[in-house]
Design a protein around this motif. Sequence first.
Motif, mmCIF file in Angstrom:
data_model
loop_
_atom_site.group_PDB
_atom_site.id
_atom_site.type_symbol
_atom_site.label_atom_id
_atom_site.label_comp_id
_atom_site.label_asym_id
_atom_site.label_seq_id
_atom_site.Cartn_x
_atom_site.Cartn_y
_atom_site.Cartn_z
ATOM 1 N N GLU A 184 35.347 85.545 42.104
ATOM 2 C CA GLU A 184 36.666 84.973 42.407
ATOM 3 C C GLU A 184 36.902 83.631 41.726
ATOM 4 N N VAL A 185 35.817 82.910 41.477
ATOM 5 C CA VAL A 185 36.007 81.582 40.896
ATOM 6 C C VAL A 185 35.207 81.353 39.622
ATOM 7 N N GLY A 186 34.469 82.360 39.186
ATOM 8 C CA GLY A 186 33.685 82.213 37.962
ATOM 9 C C GLY A 186 34.584 82.149 36.732
ATOM 10 N N THR A 187 33.980 81.840 35.623
ATOM 11 C CA THR A 187 34.723 81.710 34.374
ATOM 12 C C THR A 187 35.597 82.931 34.104
ATOM 13 N N GLU B 288 41.926 69.270 42.891
ATOM 14 C CA GLU B 288 41.277 68.681 44.052
ATOM 15 C C GLU B 288 42.168 68.692 45.291
ATOM 16 N N HIS B 289 43.412 68.262 45.076
ATOM 17 C CA HIS B 289 44.311 68.169 46.224
ATOM 18 C C HIS B 289 44.500 69.537 46.895
ATOM 19 N N ASP B 290 44.706 70.545 46.063
ATOM 20 C CA ASP B 290 44.890 71.898 46.606
ATOM 21 C C ASP B 290 43.683 72.342 47.409
ATOM 22 N N ILE B 291 42.515 72.117 46.832
ATOM 23 C CA ILE B 291 41.297 72.578 47.487
ATOM 24 C C ILE B 291 41.139 71.872 48.828
ATOM 25 N N TRP C 102 40.236 80.461 46.469
ATOM 26 C CA TRP C 102 38.890 80.985 46.726
ATOM 27 C C TRP C 102 37.843 79.898 46.649
ATOM 28 N N LEU C 103 38.108 78.937 45.800
ATOM 29 C CA LEU C 103 37.204 77.792 45.761
ATOM 30 C C LEU C 103 37.145 77.134 47.134
ATOM 31 N N ALA C 104 38.319 76.988 47.731
ATOM 32 C CA ALA C 104 38.387 76.317 49.035
ATOM 33 C C ALA C 104 37.626 77.104 50.093
#
Lengths: 418, 418
Positions: free
Chosen positions: B284-287, B359-362, B328-330
């Motif tokens: 979901e968050v990989g390259t 950053e803000h989104d996460i 997905w990072l979050a």
Amino acid sequence: MRFPRPHPNISGIKQEELRRHNLSLLLRYVHLAGPTQRATLTAQTGLNRSTIGALAADLASTAGLVREESPEVRSGAGRPSFVVVPETERYQVLAFDLRVDRIVGARVGLGGTVLSRDVVPLLPDCRDFDEVVKLTATTARRLVDALGPQARCVGVGIATPAVVRGSDGFVRFAPNLGWEERPFGEALGVALADVLPGSMLDDAGVLVANDADLGALAEQARGVARGHDDIVYLSGNVGVGAGIICGGRPLRGHGGYAGEAGHMVVNPAGQRCRCGARGCWETEVGTDAVLRAAGHEPGDGTTVQDIVASAQAGSPRARWALDEVSRWLAVGVGNLVNLFNPELVIFGGELRDLLALMEHDIVSRMGAGGLTVSREHVALVPSALGGDSALFGAAELAFARLLDDPLGVATSLAAMGG
Amino acid sequence: MRFPRPHPNISGIKQEELRRHNLSLLLRYVHLAGPTQRATLTAQTGLNRSTIGALAADLASTAGLVREESPEVRSGAGRPSFVVVPETERYQVLAFDLRVDRIVGARVGLGGTVLSRDVVPLLPDCRDFDEVVKLTATTARRLVDALGPQARCVGVGIATPAVVRGSDGFVRFAPNLGWEERPFGEALGVALADVLPGSMLDDAGVLVANDADLGALAEQARGVARGHDDIVYLSGNVGVGAGIICGGRPLRGHGGYAGEAGHMVVNPAGQRCRCGARGCWETEVGTDAVLRAAGHEPGDGTTVQDIVASAQAGSPRARWALDEVSRWLAVGVGNLVNLFNPELVIFGGELRDLLALMEHDIVSRMGAGGLTVSREHVALVPSALGGDSALFGAAELAFARLLDDPLGVATSLAAMGG
DNA sequence: ACGAATATGTTCTGCCGCACAACTTAGCAT
DNA sequence: ATGCTAAGTTGTGCGGCAGAACATATTCGT
């Protein structure tokens, strides 16, 4: 170049600490392993015979923490070795396990023996903070009254189903008790101050910790995780929490809040959790999830064990429910295994019942995906201490200070209260 | 009652170990903090002036690990304190960072100074195991040739994007290199044996470790995590891995495989991962996930940085892609925060670029659900060492043995190779 | 049944490591 | 210059552990 902290252990070791460390080692050994021959201690520690003799004598005569006995059973040639025995009656702690429906209190002696127990039911309308503090104090008084004339209480530990600040036992969040931001450790310290005059309370107060963390501690000390340095203990009591031990030490985290596995998101399409997120592990495998999946309303008196029983009896609905739950159990356990690479995942509380029936399902589902590498040596096992793991963990917590500095604590205690 | 292992540190401490510990402490301090006044060392360690003097003299004269200099700048009254300086040129290690597209090698001196570097590109058809071993060896030879006449190589460390067995550097699984079950540590040991005659290779071989684990180590030693005991380092290089430090110590797990956060399942409805599971964090968050979300085919030359750049330039597709990824990072970061309760989550590799923009989104997404308690003191920060964190970590790994037992290692080395 | 073998406890000596105190030294301030 | 200050240096003492020599308790062999 500024340099805040170069290393966890920044302070140099001096000889005094060397002695303390070795005394601690010895006492901890007999506390955990029970009566042990001096010869065994010599072999295990690598210290010299004469040194072990001196250390044991110090523990015995200076503080009465252990006594030395002649062994009963003799085997092999040579002079029989003395047995170092922990003074169970003399040094005791109070351990409590605060649960949603009851408070369990116990007097535990050095060596881990439960000397007496006391269970106080907690009615739903008695979960009020002040009420719980008061009930704990009265239970403590009963336990203290049973202390022998020679006995000393060297600490108090309490397990709570809560997110607890490590430093002072401040309860941040305990949904099952309905508490938020309550100074539990402090309040207990005050309430127990007159129950335990001249105890260690002045120094460190009552030690409050999360029940899953203490369950892990107990399983490592006296349960299935003996001798294992990397374990995950799962506590299933309404909510789901994890107590994690890595490299032999409990995982605490910065504020002491580590191990909140119950709020690991595993199913973003799932139900909304009390915490605000969607599809927390707890909402998929917690008690309520099991009951709902089986068609029951939480609070109707049915227990997880009932569901397991009816599944065993052949109920298709119960089987389906457990199958569903085990699917999510496998996802969560798989995640934890990937992250922690433990030797053991211990299923405690109600999860114990689930494992008993669903182990095969969980294992095969875990095997279906994920990194096989971290899974090849992990074992899923039920808690060995059953419902008492948190209680035993609370006792270990309470003993920790004494075990870390036996003579220091014992003598300062003697100076204070006789 | 049998008792396999009562405590992580079962062995008693003897005086010899006391000395070793204190020497280790001192050397580690100057290695990490750079030149330090003896007075500072006295204050920080709590040891006596005379003891510090003796320890420093021992390190200086017995092994030449440090030298003592008069300070240049003087401030305040009183006799100026000598400055203990690590012998950067004299004690060195070789550090390597094996990546998908290149091998970076460096000579790093005691104190952490990079003395020389060497980058070897790795063409897609050169990722063959034997080829990589050979290339590493030739790179090592070039680096060794640049060693001064006085210099000693005290270790070799190498970071790899792989699941590595902690004990011997055996690579279990390295999808990005196309390796599985390869004895990398052993092969490198053999290949480097003649390059480094009389080095420490006989003792411990080449130390191989996972790149994320080493990134964490480096950030703790020389990066943003200085002085922090509980951190999570995320490495985003094609795959996603985590290096975790808790209680000041790296989280290893039973086999050394801990921290495989990339295969934490966050989206059971998601894509199938190479590992066989569905919806691994990495998918979901990989390259590749970032590229695909932005409408690119992995391998077409586009990088994550390109996507970030076009999002900054206003491309709606790129913005949408990053928004999706940050969701997905979050979730993943939230899970890690709940489990580890770290002070810092460090974004390394390509995740660094993502953090810069998102950053803000996460943070706001993490705030929307989950336990607030463990999140209130966590900071999401970019790696301070950028692309070099794994390389620096490899150097720290290689230095570890020397730092743990300065005189023992230095003298045994002197006995072996002059 | 008795001595040899064995393994351990006990005691004494010695070494080692650190602390502490007394003294020395180097720079700063007036 | 002279004193002040903070640190290095040196010598002494104490505490802690190891090791050797001796004492002791048990088993084994004959």
